[in-house]
Design a protein around this motif. Structure first.
Motif: not given
Length: 269
Positions: A74-77, A82-86, A145-159
């Protein structure tokens, strides 16, 4: 004690458990702007757990041999992260709690955001140490959050990582108007938003809420009870501090559109 936390869902694949010294080294490697002289591992822990001190702020990782008690499907949906393809990682049999803790004392939204930044850095470094983790659960926003998505978003840190930290939900009402709400702002020292009804499209309602989220993150808790805020199209909304309509007893900012008043000789538009 002031704290911010998130969870990592872990599968059964063999992996090297996280340790305090390894996490210290990985944080320094991943985040060169951290002051390495202030970061130390403290105490002795079981494999998969660690406690670090960063200049008086604690970073805690505790891995538990049990599935996280949420409805993963449910949480993923319902999560926009969370990507629909996973497929949802419903087969995970363990999870880790990752927390940033500070001593009791005066708090502010700036301090809460700083904790969320350090928490996100710690999550990235734990993910980099152990590829057995298959999802990040940012519970404040009910986001998986998918790990790949979290790692990608984290590139903006510390924003701020607002897509991962906050959820914005909008949808149509039976009368054809649009409603919406946010989740996740409480952990940033702010009040979540509720928009009971507005005469605009789904995209417009989403953009309205997203704009107010970013405004609050930048300016702080400046939306005063009984005040008004002007919208992107010159409209005006009344701000009310009320109990959330979800029955959870949280205090939220409710936004109610105000009808335009015509002057004595005003033209009807």
């Amino acid at each position: 004690m002031r704290s911010s936390l998130a969870m990592l869902l872990k599968d059964e694949r063999p992996s090297t458990p996280v340790t305090g010294p390894a996490l210290v080294d990985r944080l320094i490697q991943d985040w060169p702007d951290l002051d390495a002289s202030r970061l130390t591992a403290t105490g002795q822990h079981d494999a998969g757990s660690a406690t670090l001190d960063y200049g008086g702020t604690g970073i805690v990782v505790a891995t538990l041999d049990s599935a996280l008690d949420i409805d993963v499907e449910r949480v993923a949906a319902n999560s926009g992260q969370w990507p629909l393809t996973f497929p949802a990682p419903s087969d995970c049999t363990a999870h880790a709690v990752v927390a940033v803790v500070e001593p009791d004392g005066p708090d502010s939204h700036e301090a809460a955001i700083a904790r969320a930044v350090l928490l996100s850095r710690a999550l990235v470094s734990v993910l980099n140490l152990d590829d057995g983790f298959r999802a990040v659960y940012w519970g404040a926003a009910e986001h998986l959050v998918h790990p790949a998505a979290f790692l990608d978003q984290a590139k903006v840190l510390p924003s701020p990582m607002l897509p991962a930290w906050t959820a914005i939900s909008v949808g149509p009402r039976e009368d054809g108007s649009m409603s919406g709400y946010t989740r996740g702002l409480e952990m940033l020292g702010l009040q979540d938003l509720e928009l009971p009804s507005v005469e605009e499209s789904e995209d417009e309602a989403f953009e309205r809420l997203a704009g107010i989220v970013m405004y609050q993150v930048d300016a702080g808790p400046v939306l005063g009870d009984g005040e008004t805020i002007r919208g992107p199209r010159g409209d005006v909304m009344l701000i009310e501090h009320v109990e959330s309509s979800d029955g959870e007893g949280r205090q939220v900012v409710r936004l109610t559109p105000q009808k335009r008043r015509r002057g004595l000789f005003g033209r009807r538009r």
